[in-house]
Structure formats: structure tokens, C-alpha cells
Design a protein around this motif. Structure first.
Motif, PDB file in Angstrom:
ATOM      1  N   VAL A 100       0.772  -1.078  -0.099  1.00 27.57           N
ATOM      2  CA  VAL A 100      -0.077   0.171   0.150  1.00 27.57           C
ATOM      3  C   VAL A 100       0.754   1.063  -0.045  1.00 27.57           C
ATOM      4  N   GLU A 101       2.034   1.304   0.841  1.00 21.67           N
ATOM      5  CA  GLU A 101       2.733   2.577   0.976  1.00 21.67           C
ATOM      6  C   GLU A 101       3.787   2.569  -0.304  1.00 21.67           C
ATOM      7  N   ALA A 102       3.777   1.583  -1.113  1.00 23.07           N
ATOM      8  CA  ALA A 102       4.690   1.598  -2.262  1.00 23.07           C
ATOM      9  C   ALA A 102       3.819   2.383  -3.286  1.00 23.07           C
ATOM     10  N   GLY A 103       2.485   2.272  -3.372  1.00 19.17           N
ATOM     11  CA  GLY A 103       1.622   2.896  -4.189  1.00 19.17           C
ATOM     12  C   GLY A 103       0.645   1.731  -4.929  1.00 19.17           C
ATOM     13  N   VAL A 104       0.323   0.684  -4.682  1.00 17.32           N
ATOM     14  CA  VAL A 104      -0.531   0.060  -5.118  1.00 17.32           C
ATOM     15  C   VAL A 104      -1.992   0.638  -4.976  1.00 17.32           C
ATOM     16  N   ASP A 105      -2.815   0.651  -6.245  1.00 16.95           N
ATOM     17  CA  ASP A 105      -4.284   1.367  -6.158  1.00 16.95           C
ATOM     18  C   ASP A 105      -5.130   0.318  -5.920  1.00 16.95           C
ATOM     19  N   ILE A 106      -5.043  -0.757  -6.632  1.00 11.84           N
ATOM     20  CA  ILE A 106      -6.078  -1.733  -6.490  1.00 11.84           C
ATOM     21  C   ILE A 106      -5.208  -3.355  -6.562  1.00 11.84           C
ATOM     22  N   PHE A 107      -5.930  -4.056  -5.262  1.00  6.95           N
ATOM     23  CA  PHE A 107      -5.399  -5.437  -5.253  1.00  6.95           C
ATOM     24  C   PHE A 107      -6.193  -6.290  -5.903  1.00  6.95           C
ATOM     25  N   HIS A 108      -5.625  -6.951  -6.870  1.00  9.31           N
ATOM     26  CA  HIS A 108      -6.384  -8.160  -7.430  1.00  9.31           C
ATOM     27  C   HIS A 108      -6.026  -9.733  -6.732  1.00  9.31           C
ATOM     28  N   CYS A 109      -6.980 -10.126  -5.873  1.00  4.13           N
ATOM     29  CA  CYS A 109      -6.687 -11.035  -4.972  1.00  4.13           C
ATOM     30  C   CYS A 109      -7.111 -12.605  -5.463  1.00  4.13           C
ATOM     31  N   SER A 110      -6.124 -13.333  -5.955  1.00  5.77           N
ATOM     32  CA  SER A 110      -6.506 -14.611  -6.614  1.00  5.77           C
ATOM     33  C   SER A 110      -6.743 -15.636  -5.873  1.00  5.77           C
ATOM     34  N   THR A 111      -7.838 -16.257  -5.804  1.00 13.00           N
ATOM     35  CA  THR A 111      -8.415 -17.558  -5.344  1.00 13.00           C
ATOM     36  C   THR A 111      -8.904 -18.536  -6.222  1.00 13.00           C
ATOM     37  N   ARG A 112      -8.799 -19.537  -5.946  1.00 15.14           N
ATOM     38  CA  ARG A 112      -9.441 -20.731  -6.704  1.00 15.14           C
ATOM     39  C   ARG A 112     -10.958 -20.633  -6.875  1.00 15.14           C
ATOM     40  N   ARG A 113     -11.579 -20.382  -5.708  1.00 12.32           N
ATOM     41  CA  ARG A 113     -13.250 -20.337  -5.639  1.00 12.32           C
ATOM     42  C   ARG A 113     -13.440 -19.057  -4.857  1.00 12.32           C
ATOM     43  N   PHE A 114     -14.022 -18.161  -5.387  1.00 13.76           N
ATOM     44  CA  PHE A 114     -14.445 -16.824  -4.764  1.00 13.76           C
ATOM     45  C   PHE A 114     -15.064 -16.907  -3.594  1.00 13.76           C
ATOM     46  N   TRP A 115     -16.092 -18.064  -3.480  1.00 10.81           N
ATOM     47  CA  TRP A 115     -16.681 -18.132  -2.237  1.00 10.81           C
ATOM     48  C   TRP A 115     -16.237 -18.894  -0.815  1.00 10.81           C
ATOM     49  N   GLU A 116     -15.137 -19.177  -1.103  1.00 15.49           N
ATOM     50  CA  GLU A 116     -14.375 -19.690  -0.004  1.00 15.49           C
ATOM     51  C   GLU A 116     -13.821 -18.836   1.058  1.00 15.49           C
ATOM     52  N   PRO A 117     -14.106 -18.895   2.351  1.00 15.94           N
ATOM     53  CA  PRO A 117     -13.673 -18.141   3.196  1.00 15.94           C
ATOM     54  C   PRO A 117     -12.153 -18.130   3.257  1.00 15.94           C
ATOM     55  N   GLU A 118     -11.683 -16.992   3.715  1.00 17.18           N
ATOM     56  CA  GLU A 118      -9.876 -17.125   3.676  1.00 17.18           C
ATOM     57  C   GLU A 118      -9.373 -17.597   5.157  1.00 17.18           C
TER      58      GLU A 118
END
Length: 366
Positions: A254-272
Motif C-alpha cells: 500500500v505504501e509503495a503505491g498499489v491502487d487496486i489489489f487483485h486477490c487470486s483465489t481458486r473459488r471466490f466463495w471460500e472464506p480465507e
């Protein structure tokens, strides 16, 4: 025909300080291998244009190799350096923009997943933080500090070129066990210099890449960063084990300058993490305060690492999470490989017309 109000949250506009989109849909980056001589041609441009014509909010291209001899594996994987390839990408941008779309290249280096002797540069050795394969076997020597710094500059050069030829954003590929992720992961990063250490210190390579890209593109150009827990050789791998660790991992980025995080999971419905329904994107948004993209088997009943095929699936759970503001954007992968009009069909309520994923989709550009 289905009630369009059920998918309404997918088609609300997205507005952030650097990126505005007509809806919440994103084409996920997917390696295709249809760029002869590592140069995207008119068929590749038409492939992306078809998605823009059919209401995809943001297209993220397949991974495209930065300027390093071992950045990709294969003679038909696109690269993002050299006059021919960059002219090819400029044509892709032109086609997408003419169709009213927005597009970001995914900047990529495969690192130690490359095999010795792979094209396009058979003599180039695979490189990684400690010279280790994803399984922990020694393949070659660790990268020197100077070599790491040169790789950082190659990412920055690609970012500058992306902005110059008209892309709307960039995505830095830091997921799935490729080069940047090999620095993140303790199994493949045994360094004792500034690029190694605990899971926070192992973000240093990525931090320097983001900072260098930001320097080249300026403050107003969006930088998306993709990361994952899982690796191509280990679907159960973890960079972090709980929300506290995730927050500490994200903060330097975040501090380096990322604007949007793309969070890759194999199944979007699974709790992390235990004790919460939030997936990786939901937690990342909560802890970073940044917009996030969720992804993972959207619209399909089979997980994407099994490419044998999958049927269509209800979008209700996805839309519920989006409506609850757990994440901001939704990346669609295999559903869009087979069906360029997937987003438009969903928008118009024509879910009965959606095409199921078939492995034949991998063999041509629909």
C-alpha cells in the motif's frame, strides 16, 4: 430469461481516484499462447476487442513478459518489449478503445517455473530469489543484488511503455508461484540480504517494483497488483495465516503505491480465515482500505485449475457479496474464454444463453 435486478450490483459504475469503469466486471488475465514470435497480432487484438464490444468493464491481458531473456516460456507467449511487440500491443489498445473498453497489460516474469532450454531464448537460465524450484530443489545460483535491481528496472520500463502506448492501467503479476511470488514465499526465498527474511521483509522486491513503476507512470496512473496464497504446485500454500499477518504483508505494498489489489483465489466463495465469511479479497479490502478485485470460478461449477470443462453456475452468491461491499470488482476467467458476450448476456438477463466452459476453448481465440 432471469430477472436483471438480481445482477444489478454487477452493473453499477466503479469510481476510484484513478480509474472509472462502466461496471464491476473484469476480464481475468489468462495465458493463451497465440502470439507468433512473442508478438500479439491482429487476431489477438480482435480477441480482446470482442470482449470490449460486449461490455467487459476492464480487460486485463494475458501475462506478458518484461524485458528479460527468461521472462516467459514459449515462442507464442507475448512479451512487452521491443518495437514489434509494443506495436502489436498498441494495436490491441486501439481496438479495445475503439470498442469503448479499457485495458491493462499484466506485466509478468515466470521466474523458476521456466525450464532450461525453453523458447524463445533456449540459452537463458530460469532465475529466482534463491535459484530454487517451487518444490525447493536447487536449479541454479540465487540472483545477485545487481540482477534483482535490473529486474526492478525492467518492470519500470514496461510500465512506462504501457502508459506511452495508451493502456489505462497496469497489473503487476505477483501471484501463483511466478517470480515476484517466489520472493514472497519462504519455500523459494532463502535470501539473507534486503530481499529476504520474514514474510514482511520478503515483500521488498515487489515494493521496489511498485515504487519504480510509480516513478515512471506518475501519480494518476492506476497500478493493480495481483497476489495469491496458492501456487501452481501447491494449492494449499499460505503466505499468511491470519488477518494480522495479511495486514502486515499488505502495508508495504500500500505504501509503495498499489491502487487496486487483485486477490487470486481458486473459488471466490471460500472464506480465507476461520471465523469469517470474507474471502481473500474481502479481507484485503477491509485491511488495506484499497479497492479489490475478487476472482475464482465465477459463473462456473468447476474450479479453474481443472481444465476438463465446467457447467454454468448461479451468480447469486457472487452478487450478494458484491452488494455487501465485500469487494469492488469481479474478474471473470474461463466463462469469458468461450463466450465473449458473457457479460452482455448477464446484463440483459439472458443467463440461459450462457455457454459452459469447454476445454476446446483453450485451442482457439473465440
Amino acid at each position: 430469461m432471469t430477472n436483471q435486478t438480481t445482477t444489478k450490483p454487477l452493473f453499477e459504475t466503479f469510481t476510484s481516484d484513478k480509474l472509472n469503469l462502466p461496471n464491476r466486471t473484469v476480464m481475468a488475465p489468462m495465458t493463451r499462447g497465440f502470439s507468433p514470435g512473442n508478438v500479439p497480432d491482429e487476431e489477438v487484438a480482435a480477441y480482446y476487442r470482442r470482449r470490449a464490444e460486449n461490455e467487459v468493464g476492464l480487460i486485463i491481458t494475458e501475462g506478458t513478459g518484461i524485458d528479460h531473456p527468461a521472462s516467459v516460456s514459449g515462442a507464442n507467449i507475448p512479451v512487452f518489449h521491443g518495437e514489434k511487440a509494443l506495436n502489436g500491443w498498441a494495436d490491441v489498445v486501439k481496438e479495445v478503445h475503439e470498442a469503448g473498453g479499457k485495458i491493462a497489460p499484466q506485466l509478468w516474469h515466470v521466474g523458476m517455473t521456466r525450464s532450461k532450454g525453453d523458447l524463445p531464448n533456449e540459452e537463458a537460465q530460469p532465475v529466482g530469489p534463491s535459484g530454487l524450484s517451487l518444490d525447493g530443489e536447487k536449479v541454479n545460483e540465487p540472483l545477485s543484488t545487481e540482477e534483482v535491481e535490473a529486474l526492478v528496472e525492467s518492470y519500470a520500463k514496461a510500465a512506462a511503455d504501457a502508459k506511452r502506448i495508451g493502456f489505462d492501467a497496469i497489473e503487476i503479476h505477483g501471484a501463483h508461484g511466478y517470480l515476484i511470488d517466489q520472493f514472497f514465499w519462504g519455500n523459494t526465498n532463502k535470501r539473507t540480504d534486503r530481499y529476504g527474511g520474514d514474510f514482511v521483509k520478503r515483500t521488498q522486491f515487489a515494493v521496489e517494483i511498485v515504487e519504480a513503476c510509480r516513478r515512471e507512470v506518475g501519480e494518476d496512473f492506476p497500478i493493480i497488483f495481483r497476489f495469491s496464497q496458492w501456487k501452481m504446485n501447491d494449492f494449499q500454500a499460505k503466505l499468511v495465516n491470519n488477518p494480522d499477518e495479511l495486514e502486515r504483508f499488505l502495508q508495504p505494498l500500500v505504501e509503495a503505491g498499489v491502487d487496486i489489489f487483485h486477490c487470486s483465489t481458486r473459488r471466490f466463495w471460500e472464506p480465507e480465515f476461520e471465523g469469517s465469511d470474507l474471502n481473500l479479497a474481502g479481507w484485503t479490502k477491509k485491511l488495506s482500505g484499497k479497492p479489490v478485485i475478487s476472482v475464482g470460478s465465477v459463473g462456473l461449477d468447476g474450479v479453474f485449475t481443472d481444465f476438463s470443462g465446467a457447467g454454468t453456475a448461479s451468480l447469486d452468491g457472487l452478487v450478494d457479496k458484491l452488494d455487501r461491499d465485500e469487494f469492488d470488482l469481479v474478474a471473470i476467467g474461463r466463462s469469458l474464454l468461450m463466450d465473449p458476450a458473457w457479460v452482455k448476456k448477464v446484463h440483459e438477463g439472458r443467463v440461459d444463453d450462457l455457454l459452459a466452459f469447454n476445454k476446446e476453448a483453450l485451442q482457439k481465440l473465440y
